[in-house]
Design a protein around this motif. Structure first.
Motif, short mmCIF file in Angstrom:
data_model
loop_
_atom_site.label_atom_id
_atom_site.label_comp_id
_atom_site.label_asym_id
_atom_site.label_seq_id
_atom_site.Cartn_x
_atom_site.Cartn_y
_atom_site.Cartn_z
N SER A 107 5.78 -4.71 11.47
CA SER A 107 6.77 -3.84 12.07
C SER A 107 8.04 -4.64 12.27
N ASP B 65 -4.87 2.61 5.04
CA ASP B 65 -4.27 1.51 5.78
C ASP B 65 -5.13 0.26 5.52
N PRO B 66 -4.75 -0.91 6.04
CA PRO B 66 -5.56 -2.11 5.79
C PRO B 66 -7.03 -1.95 6.17
N LEU C 60 0.84 -1.19 0.00
CA LEU C 60 0.00 0.00 0.00
C LEU C 60 0.88 1.25 0.00
N ASP D 47 2.40 5.06 0.55
CA ASP D 47 2.41 6.04 1.64
C ASP D 47 1.29 7.04 1.40
N PRO E 178 5.59 -0.69 5.39
CA PRO E 178 4.38 -0.45 4.60
C PRO E 178 3.44 -1.67 4.65
N PRO E 179 2.15 -1.43 4.83
CA PRO E 179 1.20 -2.55 4.83
C PRO E 179 1.06 -3.15 3.44
N ALA F 10 7.46 0.69 11.82
CA ALA F 10 6.36 0.22 10.97
C ALA F 10 6.84 0.10 9.53
N SER G 290 -0.27 -5.89 8.31
CA SER G 290 0.48 -4.78 8.92
C SER G 290 1.72 -5.40 9.54
#
Length: 174
Positions: free
Chosen positions: A148, A18-19, A12, A14, A163-164, A161, A146
């Motif tokens: 990290s 988000d998810p 995904l 920037d 990127p998802p 974190a 997600s």
């Protein structure tokens, strides 16, 4: 013989959703069924010169109270190779330190005399979702992830974190 449907993964961007935002957008167009989320933590192992990554391999060390296990994944989605480790995790492994079997045989010619070292500690939260058609049949499967990462052994460091990702797989016949 089970027929596997290949999955395609997307990172995904920037500033994008988000998810949870992706799910919200998709739910406006398609009926969705969110399945039980999964959280797992593991350490990524590779040689100092990244030989496994260059060979299209990812080696994960999963450790919990019951023991430790190595999981070798290949790009392309083939079934992972696994090996249980009889001893607690170490700071490095030579191919000869690994339990005998398919995983060791696959790694030995790539690793050669080099040591497998911990490169990063990852925590991954995955939300599986089924996309349904008008007949309530599953036509696609999504995995929203997600992640990290932190340096191994840096317990006082805040994980960063990553990127998802969204992984999409069709269902045979649809």
């Amino acid at each position: 013989m089970a027929l596997d449907v290949p999955a395609v993964a997307y990172v995904l961007p920037d500033g994008g959703p988000d998810p949870a935002g992706v799910l919200s957008l998709l739910a406006k167009r398609f009926p969705l069924v969110a399945e039980r989320p999964d959280t797992r933590a593991y350490t990524v192992l590779d040689t100092a010169d990244r030989r496994l990554r260059a060979a299209g391999l990812d080696l994960e060390l999963e450790a919990d109270r019951e023991g430790a296990r190595l999981v070798l994944r290949e790009v392309g989605g083939q079934r992972p190779l696994t090996a249980d480790l009889p001893d607690p995790p170490r700071r490095r492994y030579l191919a000869t330190d690994l339990p005998g079997g398919a995983l060791r045989e696959r790694l030995a010619p790539i690793v050669e005399v080099r040591a497998l070292l911990p490169l990063a500690r990852l925590e991954v939260e995955t939300q599986p979702v089924r996309v349904l058609n008008a007949d309530d049949k599953t036509v696609a499967r999504l995995r929203l992830t997600s992640r990290s990462a932190a340096r191994p052994g840096a317990d006082d460091e805040e994980p960063r974190a990553l990127p998802p990702r969204v992984e999409v797989a069709g269902v045979l016949g649809y």
